[in-house]
Design a protein around this motif. Structure first.
Motif, PDB file in Angstrom:
ATOM      1  N   ARG A  44       0.761  -0.982  -0.049  1.00 14.48           N
ATOM      2  CA  ARG A  44      -0.126   0.136  -0.358  1.00 14.48           C
ATOM      3  C   ARG A  44       1.056   1.244   0.052  1.00 14.48           C
ATOM      4  O   ARG A  44       0.612   2.563   0.000  1.00 14.48           O
ATOM      5  N   VAL A  45       1.855   1.134  -0.136  1.00 12.71           N
ATOM      6  CA  VAL A  45       3.169   2.862  -0.025  1.00 12.71           C
ATOM      7  C   VAL A  45       3.969   2.553  -1.295  1.00 12.71           C
ATOM      8  O   VAL A  45       4.778   1.833  -0.863  1.00 12.71           O
ATOM      9  N   SER A  46       3.963   2.619  -1.818  1.00 16.98           N
ATOM     10  CA  SER A  46       4.920   3.048  -3.072  1.00 16.98           C
ATOM     11  C   SER A  46       5.417   4.655  -2.914  1.00 16.98           C
ATOM     12  O   SER A  46       4.945   5.725  -3.180  1.00 16.98           O
ATOM     13  N   PRO A  47       6.688   4.534  -2.655  1.00 19.72           N
ATOM     14  CA  PRO A  47       7.560   5.694  -2.314  1.00 19.72           C
ATOM     15  C   PRO A  47       7.317   6.470  -3.811  1.00 19.72           C
ATOM     16  O   PRO A  47       6.979   7.243  -4.336  1.00 19.72           O
ATOM     17  N   GLU A  48       6.982   6.166  -5.095  1.00 21.46           N
ATOM     18  CA  GLU A  48       6.873   6.959  -6.547  1.00 21.46           C
ATOM     19  C   GLU A  48       5.566   7.145  -6.588  1.00 21.46           C
ATOM     20  O   GLU A  48       6.000   8.298  -6.419  1.00 21.46           O
ATOM     21  N   HIS A  49       4.473   6.232  -5.917  1.00 20.83           N
ATOM     22  CA  HIS A  49       3.339   7.521  -6.211  1.00 20.83           C
ATOM     23  C   HIS A  49       2.925   8.425  -4.860  1.00 20.83           C
ATOM     24  O   HIS A  49       2.423   9.136  -5.177  1.00 20.83           O
ATOM     25  N   ILE A  50       3.222   8.345  -4.276  1.00 21.91           N
ATOM     26  CA  ILE A  50       3.477   9.157  -2.819  1.00 21.91           C
ATOM     27  C   ILE A  50       4.133  10.397  -3.219  1.00 21.91           C
ATOM     28  O   ILE A  50       3.236  11.902  -3.045  1.00 21.91           O
ATOM     29  N   THR A  51       5.188  10.655  -4.021  1.00 23.42           N
ATOM     30  CA  THR A  51       6.314  11.306  -3.751  1.00 23.42           C
ATOM     31  C   THR A  51       5.921  12.223  -5.768  1.00 23.42           C
ATOM     32  O   THR A  51       6.228  12.990  -6.653  1.00 23.42           O
ATOM     33  N   GLN A  52       4.705  11.074  -6.386  1.00 20.92           N
ATOM     34  CA  GLN A  52       4.586  11.696  -8.001  1.00 20.92           C
ATOM     35  C   GLN A  52       6.084  11.672  -8.432  1.00 20.92           C
ATOM     36  O   GLN A  52       5.816  12.358  -9.672  1.00 20.92           O
ATOM     37  N   ALA A  53       6.729  10.640  -8.815  1.00 21.65           N
ATOM     38  CA  ALA A  53       8.213  10.692  -9.778  1.00 21.65           C
ATOM     39  C   ALA A  53       7.787   9.765 -10.693  1.00 21.65           C
ATOM     40  O   ALA A  53       7.020   8.725 -10.489  1.00 21.65           O
ATOM     41  N   CYS A  97      11.583   5.876   5.370  1.00 20.19           N
ATOM     42  CA  CYS A  97       9.725   6.209   5.317  1.00 20.19           C
ATOM     43  C   CYS A  97       9.388   4.430   6.145  1.00 20.19           C
ATOM     44  O   CYS A  97       9.233   3.637   5.029  1.00 20.19           O
ATOM     45  N   GLY A  98       8.322   5.836   7.177  1.00 18.30           N
ATOM     46  CA  GLY A  98       7.474   3.991   7.739  1.00 18.30           C
ATOM     47  C   GLY A  98       6.515   4.469   7.484  1.00 18.30           C
ATOM     48  O   GLY A  98       6.107   4.944   6.527  1.00 18.30           O
ATOM     49  N   HIS A  99       5.493   4.175   7.939  1.00 18.22           N
ATOM     50  CA  HIS A  99       3.863   3.975   7.662  1.00 18.22           C
ATOM     51  C   HIS A  99       3.198   3.701   8.895  1.00 18.22           C
ATOM     52  O   HIS A  99       3.354   2.462   9.566  1.00 18.22           O
ATOM     53  N   SER A 100       1.838   4.215   8.303  1.00 16.68           N
ATOM     54  CA  SER A 100       0.856   3.947   9.831  1.00 16.68           C
ATOM     55  C   SER A 100       0.582   2.612   8.962  1.00 16.68           C
ATOM     56  O   SER A 100       1.019   2.067   8.444  1.00 16.68           O
ATOM     57  N   ASP A 101      -0.336   1.414  10.118  1.00 14.82           N
ATOM     58  CA  ASP A 101      -0.466   0.347   9.682  1.00 14.82           C
ATOM     59  C   ASP A 101       0.023  -0.694   9.136  1.00 14.82           C
ATOM     60  O   ASP A 101       0.317  -1.754   8.717  1.00 14.82           O
ATOM     61  N   CYS A 102       1.357  -0.946  10.161  1.00 15.08           N
ATOM     62  CA  CYS A 102       2.251  -1.871   9.774  1.00 15.08           C
ATOM     63  C   CYS A 102       2.916  -3.396  10.331  1.00 15.08           C
ATOM     64  O   CYS A 102       2.853  -3.324  11.545  1.00 15.08           O
ATOM     65  N   GLY A 103       2.354  -3.953   9.165  1.00 15.15           N
ATOM     66  CA  GLY A 103       2.649  -5.366   9.206  1.00 15.15           C
ATOM     67  C   GLY A 103       3.807  -5.448  10.573  1.00 15.15           C
ATOM     68  O   GLY A 103       3.939  -6.546  11.074  1.00 15.15           O
ATOM     69  N   PHE A 184       7.104   9.606   7.409  1.00 12.21           N
ATOM     70  CA  PHE A 184       6.305   8.712   8.014  1.00 12.21           C
ATOM     71  C   PHE A 184       4.703   9.125   7.519  1.00 12.21           C
ATOM     72  O   PHE A 184       4.224  10.120   7.512  1.00 12.21           O
ATOM     73  N   PHE A 185       4.451   7.843   6.332  1.00 14.26           N
ATOM     74  CA  PHE A 185       3.047   8.479   5.789  1.00 14.26           C
ATOM     75  C   PHE A 185       2.053   7.618   6.195  1.00 14.26           C
ATOM     76  O   PHE A 185       1.947   6.214   7.231  1.00 14.26           O
ATOM     77  N   GLU A 186       0.755   8.206   6.376  1.00 14.41           N
ATOM     78  CA  GLU A 186      -0.442   8.459   7.081  1.00 14.41           C
ATOM     79  C   GLU A 186      -1.245   7.254   6.226  1.00 14.41           C
ATOM     80  O   GLU A 186      -2.180   8.525   5.578  1.00 14.41           O
ATOM     81  N   ILE A 187      -0.875   6.432   5.953  1.00 15.66           N
ATOM     82  CA  ILE A 187      -1.880   5.708   4.892  1.00 15.66           C
ATOM     83  C   ILE A 187      -3.487   6.212   4.934  1.00 15.66           C
ATOM     84  O   ILE A 187      -3.534   6.259   3.697  1.00 15.66           O
ATOM     85  N   GLU A 188      -4.041   6.250   5.652  1.00 19.16           N
ATOM     86  CA  GLU A 188      -5.447   6.321   5.993  1.00 19.16           C
ATOM     87  C   GLU A 188      -5.961   7.839   5.853  1.00 19.16           C
ATOM     88  O   GLU A 188      -6.909   7.968   5.421  1.00 19.16           O
ATOM     89  N   THR A 189      -4.770   8.756   5.717  1.00 18.96           N
ATOM     90  CA  THR A 189      -4.425   9.976   5.188  1.00 18.96           C
ATOM     91  C   THR A 189      -4.226  10.130   4.262  1.00 18.96           C
ATOM     92  O   THR A 189      -5.294  11.769   4.047  1.00 18.96           O
TER      93      THR A 189
END
Length: 225
Positions: A44-53, A97-103, A184-189
């Motif tokens: 659910r956590v793609s650096p390229e998608h989050i940064t639009q790189a 880069c960490g994130h919420s709801d991390c398994g 730190f990326f908050e997936i839900e927000t």
């Protein structure tokens, strides 16, 4: 697999033709990414998608828990990616880069769930310092959700400390050619927080304000000389 095959067909038939020149230039000129991002393998956590790189803009290394083993502990994919990014590609920035709801952080909190995953359990030992911090320095009455969130944040800070043990990173920091970042990326927000090393806390990233976990040490080194 059907959806992946359809995606490949769409890329080859509709996307690539319009970007052919860009990809050919990337082959001619080689890659010159601006940063190395060490992120979690969570789908659910793609650096390229989050940064639009786009292609060629980021050098990315992903693993369970966005972990960086200390330099003396493990010679493997993460260590080689760091060394190659700093020495060969000469990136100016490294982001953990960490994130919420991390398994992976759930696994640290519930070790019994890792009984059938010995490789995962061994890997997560590189994050035990974060668990110790939360257990001993945070309120005992925190609920499970708050404790998990705190653990994921502290893990980013711990991995930044591990990152500094790598010789190529230490040398680049001393030369003034590298900066370190903790995100730190908050997936839900969709919110993205950055660790401010000077203040010792995470702050929201604003367009005109990018907190830095550690900037170059070259200036202070010269002043101290």
């Amino acid at each position: 697999m059907n959806s992946l095959i359809q995606g490949i067909a769409a890329f080859q038939g509709h996307v690539f033709p319009g970007q052919r020149a860009m990809y050919q230039q990337l082959v001619r000129d080689g890659q010159h990414p601006s940063a190395l991002i060490i992120g979690c393998a969570d789908s659910r956590v793609s650096p390229e998608h989050i940064t639009q790189a786009g292609p060629g803009e980021l050098f990315v290394c992903r693993n369970a828990g966005n972990i960086v083993p200390p330099a003396s502990d493990v010679i493997g994919g993460v260590s080689s990616a760091i060394e190659y990014a700093v020495v060969a590609l000469k990136v100016r920035d490294i982001v953990i880069c960490g994130h919420s709801d991390c398994g992976a952080m759930h696994g640290l909190m519930h070790r019994d769930a890792l009984a059938r995953m010995p490789a995962v359990a061994a890997w997560l030992r590189h994050a035990e310092a974060a668990e110790r911090i939360v257990c001993e320095a945070y309120p005992e009455d925190m609920d499970e959700t708050a404790r998990h969130h705190a653990l994921a944040l502290e893990n980013v800070v711990v991995q930044l400390a591990n990152l500094r043990t790598h010789p190529s990173v230490a040398a680049a920091l001393a030369k003034g050619t590298l900066r370190l970042h903790g995100w730190f990326f908050e997936i839900e927000t969709g919110a993205l927080l950055a660790y401010d090393g000077a203040e010792g806390r995470f702050r929201p990233i604003a367009e005109a304000d990018m907190p830095v976990a550690q900037a170059s040490a070259a200036g202070s080194r010269r002043r101290a000389a």
